[in-house]
Write an enzyme that holds these catalytic residues in place. Structure first.
Site, PDB file in Angstrom:
ATOM      1  N   ASN A 197       0.811  -1.233   0.000  1.00 45.55           N
ATOM      2  CA  ASN A 197       0.000   0.000   0.000  1.00 45.55           C
ATOM      3  C   ASN A 197       0.840   1.278   0.000  1.00 45.55           C
ATOM      4  O   ASN A 197       0.496   2.244  -0.669  1.00 45.55           O
ATOM      5  CB  ASN A 197      -1.010  -0.015   1.149  1.00 45.55           C
ATOM      6  CG  ASN A 197      -0.369  -0.186   2.500  1.00 45.55           C
ATOM      7  OD1 ASN A 197       0.765  -0.645   2.611  1.00 45.55           O
ATOM      8  ND2 ASN A 197      -1.090   0.183   3.534  1.00 45.55           N
TER       9      ASN A 197
ATOM     10  N   GLU B  45       3.818  -5.317  12.280  1.00 41.21           N
ATOM     11  CA  GLU B  45       2.843  -4.245  12.066  1.00 41.21           C
ATOM     12  C   GLU B  45       1.762  -4.842  11.179  1.00 41.21           C
ATOM     13  O   GLU B  45       1.971  -5.036   9.977  1.00 41.21           O
ATOM     14  CB  GLU B  45       3.514  -3.059  11.361  1.00 41.21           C
ATOM     15  CG  GLU B  45       4.554  -2.355  12.202  1.00 41.21           C
ATOM     16  CD  GLU B  45       3.949  -1.560  13.343  1.00 41.21           C
ATOM     17  OE1 GLU B  45       2.713  -1.413  13.403  1.00 41.21           O
ATOM     18  OE2 GLU B  45       4.717  -1.082  14.188  1.00 41.21           O
TER      19      GLU B  45
ATOM     20  N   CYS C 126      -3.575   0.508   6.584  1.00 41.78           N
ATOM     21  CA  CYS C 126      -3.809  -0.368   7.735  1.00 41.78           C
ATOM     22  C   CYS C 126      -4.687   0.334   8.769  1.00 41.78           C
ATOM     23  O   CYS C 126      -5.565  -0.280   9.365  1.00 41.78           O
ATOM     24  CB  CYS C 126      -2.489  -0.782   8.343  1.00 41.78           C
ATOM     25  SG  CYS C 126      -1.401   0.610   8.678  1.00 41.78           S
TER      26      CYS C 126
ATOM     27  N   GLU D 187       6.706   0.972  15.471  1.00 44.88           N
ATOM     28  CA  GLU D 187       7.667   1.634  14.597  1.00 44.88           C
ATOM     29  C   GLU D 187       7.630   3.125  14.904  1.00 44.88           C
ATOM     30  O   GLU D 187       6.671   3.625  15.473  1.00 44.88           O
ATOM     31  CB  GLU D 187       7.310   1.383  13.122  1.00 44.88           C
ATOM     32  CG  GLU D 187       7.537  -0.071  12.727  1.00 44.88           C
ATOM     33  CD  GLU D 187       7.498  -0.323  11.235  1.00 44.88           C
ATOM     34  OE1 GLU D 187       6.456  -0.066  10.609  1.00 44.88           O
ATOM     35  OE2 GLU D 187       8.510  -0.801  10.691  1.00 44.88           O
TER      36      GLU D 187
HETATM   37  P1  NAD Z   1       0.595  -9.809   3.181  1.00 43.32           P
HETATM   38  O1  NAD Z   1       0.684 -10.289   4.580  1.00 43.32           O
HETATM   39  O2  NAD Z   1      -0.092 -10.637   2.180  1.00 43.32           O
HETATM   40  O3  NAD Z   1       2.067  -9.575   2.588  1.00 43.32           O
HETATM   41  C1  NAD Z   1       2.997  -8.715   3.208  1.00 43.32           C
HETATM   42  C2  NAD Z   1       4.394  -9.144   2.818  1.00 43.32           C
HETATM   43  O4  NAD Z   1       4.659 -10.441   3.350  1.00 43.32           O
HETATM   44  C3  NAD Z   1       4.650  -9.263   1.306  1.00 43.32           C
HETATM   45  O5  NAD Z   1       5.933  -8.768   1.026  1.00 43.32           O
HETATM   46  C4  NAD Z   1       4.577 -10.764   1.082  1.00 43.32           C
HETATM   47  O6  NAD Z   1       5.298 -11.197  -0.061  1.00 43.32           O
HETATM   48  C5  NAD Z   1       5.200 -11.284   2.350  1.00 43.32           C
HETATM   49  N1  NAD Z   1       4.851 -12.672   2.701  1.00 43.32           N
HETATM   50  C6  NAD Z   1       3.772 -13.390   2.315  1.00 43.32           C
HETATM   51  N2  NAD Z   1       3.802 -14.609   2.885  1.00 43.32           N
HETATM   52  C7  NAD Z   1       4.914 -14.655   3.666  1.00 43.32           C
HETATM   53  C8  NAD Z   1       5.481 -15.630   4.544  1.00 43.32           C
HETATM   54  N3  NAD Z   1       4.917 -16.822   4.718  1.00 43.32           N
HETATM   55  N4  NAD Z   1       6.608 -15.308   5.209  1.00 43.32           N
HETATM   56  C9  NAD Z   1       7.182 -14.099   5.071  1.00 43.32           C
HETATM   57  N5  NAD Z   1       6.704 -13.141   4.242  1.00 43.32           N
HETATM   58  C10 NAD Z   1       5.581 -13.412   3.554  1.00 43.32           C
HETATM   59  O7  NAD Z   1      -0.017  -8.354   3.273  1.00 43.32           O
HETATM   60  P2  NAD Z   1      -0.402  -7.377   2.067  1.00 43.32           P
HETATM   61  O8  NAD Z   1      -1.628  -7.904   1.411  1.00 43.32           O
HETATM   62  O9  NAD Z   1       0.810  -7.106   1.247  1.00 43.32           O
HETATM   63  O10 NAD Z   1      -0.730  -6.019   2.854  1.00 43.32           O
HETATM   64  C11 NAD Z   1      -1.976  -5.716   3.363  1.00 43.32           C
HETATM   65  C12 NAD Z   1      -2.008  -5.918   4.866  1.00 43.32           C
HETATM   66  O11 NAD Z   1      -0.953  -5.192   5.468  1.00 43.32           O
HETATM   67  C13 NAD Z   1      -3.282  -5.383   5.483  1.00 43.32           C
HETATM   68  O12 NAD Z   1      -3.754  -6.303   6.440  1.00 43.32           O
HETATM   69  C14 NAD Z   1      -2.828  -4.099   6.165  1.00 43.32           C
HETATM   70  O13 NAD Z   1      -3.645  -3.692   7.224  1.00 43.32           O
HETATM   71  C15 NAD Z   1      -1.460  -4.464   6.593  1.00 43.32           C
HETATM   72  N6  NAD Z   1      -0.641  -3.264   6.831  1.00 43.32           N
HETATM   73  C16 NAD Z   1      -0.283  -2.961   8.118  1.00 43.32           C
HETATM   74  C17 NAD Z   1       0.450  -1.810   8.383  1.00 43.32           C
HETATM   75  C18 NAD Z   1       0.850  -1.431   9.792  1.00 43.32           C
HETATM   76  O14 NAD Z   1       1.759  -0.610   9.944  1.00 43.32           O
HETATM   77  N7  NAD Z   1       0.233  -1.964  10.833  1.00 43.32           N
HETATM   78  C19 NAD Z   1       0.813  -0.959   7.341  1.00 43.32           C
HETATM   79  C20 NAD Z   1       0.431  -1.306   6.044  1.00 43.32           C
HETATM   80  C21 NAD Z   1      -0.296  -2.466   5.808  1.00 43.32           C
END
Ligand code: NAD
Length: 470
Positions: A145, A241, A275, A449
């Site tokens: 995002n 996060e 998020c 963070e």
């Molecule tokens: P996601 O969990 O699908 O992927 C995030 C990252 O993890 C990607 O780089 C992905 O390739 C990697 N990944 C996937 N499987 C993995 C594994 N088994 N081991 C290690 N890495 C792995 O999330 P997304 O769809 O990219 O992002 C959306 C989510 O992120 C939403 O839930 C959003 O709320 C959250 N988010 C949280 C914050 C925060 O600061 N709290 C900020 C932005 C987004």
């Protein structure tokens, strides 16, 4: 097709042995190829980071200087960086430029932080100091995002604290992070900052790799749990996060016409893909219709389109999976009798555009309210009694942030303090800043963070306790 972008490993540009496509969400078509990092290439990055650690960890002032140079380089970003962010992420071009500006600002701010040893006792016979020591190699994993800014949220504090890093962006938005690696490659010593690209599997190779001592992860709750499990056997430190389902609670003393635009943009900025965006709104029964009307009018006037087109306010949803998820949650709400005040379906035939959607006649227990939609669809829920609204806002595993809206700030603050979340805002939402700790309660995360608190997450505490030999 060969990758048009390169990874940064040990200070060198690496094309990689394989490549993978990146889709422009405005067209649904692949527009670029990036390296698909192999296990051997990941090993090279980890080894380089490990080798660079002893020298890098020595002098915080030298590190601060490097980070200031990084921030300066991003203040004059290369032509095309913002455009590429729009192409891979979908956000409007002005918002992409803003994200890059914030990336630079976050780096510059973090560079000003310090980790001085705390002296608890200093007498002729004894001295006790509390020190913060770097951990070693950090494996950093980011979502799609805010790819470049969230990358910097990890790079700057990890490096300032004296760690080295291997960073992996989301497979949906890898390009600007790869470009970041290229921009910083000649500023940061070889091996200190490595950027690799690939799929989810690359993420799991990183979290189970023996070299990193810390995993800094931003993404979904589901993946966060997998990351924590992968870190456990080696007791790697984790900062997670994760997702949120932020509630905004509106109190009865506000004018719905005044709060509606603030609520709207707190929910729909970046097409709802934040998020800590507002993901459900609790509103007093007597104000319900007025708020729905106001929000509906705003939604109808918003320009949805390709982020490269002038005047676009909301771009597409970033990827097909997320587009289908938002569609599914809205369809499910309809089946449960929800009223679609405006929007409710895709826009156009190409790409992943979804109309900003205001949903009424809905309550807790429906998926759009209970789950994280992470997209442009907002459920509005009536309440009778504020205590009940707070209870419902809290009756979830999520706990990232939340907000309360009132003309009486003291009352607003009192109610906001009852929210079970990491950031409780009054008359604002998304009030995130580089000097404030940001993190989630409950399933929304572990650790924080930003600010000194975030910096400390990249360190280990050490007590140095010495007495005179008698
Ligand atoms: P996601 O969990 O699908 O992927 C995030 C990252 O993890 C990607 O780089 C992905 O390739 C990697 N990944 C996937 N499987 C993995 C594994 N088994 N081991 C290690 N890495 C792995 O999330 P997304 O769809 O990219 O992002 C959306 C989510 O992120 C939403 O839930 C959003 O709320 C959250 N988010 C949280 C914050 C925060 O600061 N709290 C900020 C932005 C987004």
């Amino acid at each position: 097709m060969a990758a048009g972008y390169t990874m940064t490993i040990d200070g060198k540009s690496v094309k990689g042995s394989k490549s993978t496509g990146v889709i422009n969400p405005a067209t649904g078509k692949i527009f670029a190829e990036v390296p698909d990092c192999s296990k051997a290439e990941l090993d090279q990055a980890m080894n380089a980071a490990q080798k660079a650690f002893p020298a890098w960890s020595k002098d915080i002032n030298a590190r601060r200087k490097v980070l200031n140079e990084c921030a300066a380089a991003l203040q004059q970003p290369p032509e095309g960086l913002a455009r590429t962010l729009t192409l891979e992420q979908g956000k409007p071009l002005d918002k992409a430029a803003q994200e890059i500006m914030l990336t630079s600002m976050w780096c510059a701010f973090t560079a000003m932080l310090d980790l001085p040893a705390e002296v608890l006792m200093d007498t002729p016979d004894s001295k006790i100091e509390i020190k913060r020591k770097p951990l070693g190699v950090v494996a950093a994993i980011t979502p799609w995002n805010y790819p470049i800014m969230l990358g910097m949220w990890k790079i700057a504090p990890a490096l300032l604290a004296g760690n080295t890093i291997v960073l992996k962006p989301s497979p949906y938005t890898p390009i600007t992070t790869l470009m970041l690696g290229e921009i910083l490659k000649d500023i940061v010593p070889p091996g200190v900052l490595n950027v690799v690209s690939g799929g989810d599997e690359l993420g799991s190779w990183m979290t189970s790799h023996p070299i990193p001592r810390k995993i800094s992860f931003t993404g979904s709750v589901e993946t966060g749990k997998r990351v924590a499990a992968a870190a456990a056997p080696d007791l790697k430190r984790v900062t997670l996060e994760l997702g949120g389902n932020d509630a905004a609670i509106i109190l009865a003393d506000v004018d719905p016409a005044v709060v509606a635009p603030k609520i709207f943009w707190g929910a729909f900025e970046n097409s709802g893909q934040i998020c800590s965006a507002i993901k459900r709104v609790y509103v007093p029964e007597q104000m319900y219709n007025a708020l729905l009307d106001n929000l509906g009018e705003i939604a109808k006037g918003v320009k949805v389109g390709d982020g490269l087109e002038a005047g676009t306010q909301l771009g597409p949803i970033n990827n097909k999976m997320q587009f289908e998820r938002v569609t599914e949650l809205v369809e499910d709400a309809k089946k449960h009798g929800a009223k679609i005040v405006t929007g409710g379906s895709r826009v156009g035939k190409e790409g992943y555009f979804f109309a900003p959607t205001i949903v009424g006649n809905i309550s807790d227990g429906v998926r759009l309210v209970d789950e994280e939609q992470f997209g442009p669809a907002l459920p509005i829920i009536p309440y009778k009694d504020v205590d009940d609204a707070v209870r419902r806002a809290n009756s979830t595993h999520f706990g990232l942030s939340g907000s309360v809206w009132s003309n009486d700030s003291a009352r607003g603050t009192e109610v906001a303090s009852q929210l079970e979340c990491g950031s409780a805002w009054v008359n604002q939402h998304l009030a995130i800043a580089p000097n404030l700790p940001f993190g989630g309660a409950k399933w929304s995360g572990i650790g924080v963070e930003n600010g000194t608190w975030g910096l400390m997450g990249f360190t280990e505490i050490q007590v140095v306790n010495s007495v005179k030999l008698s």
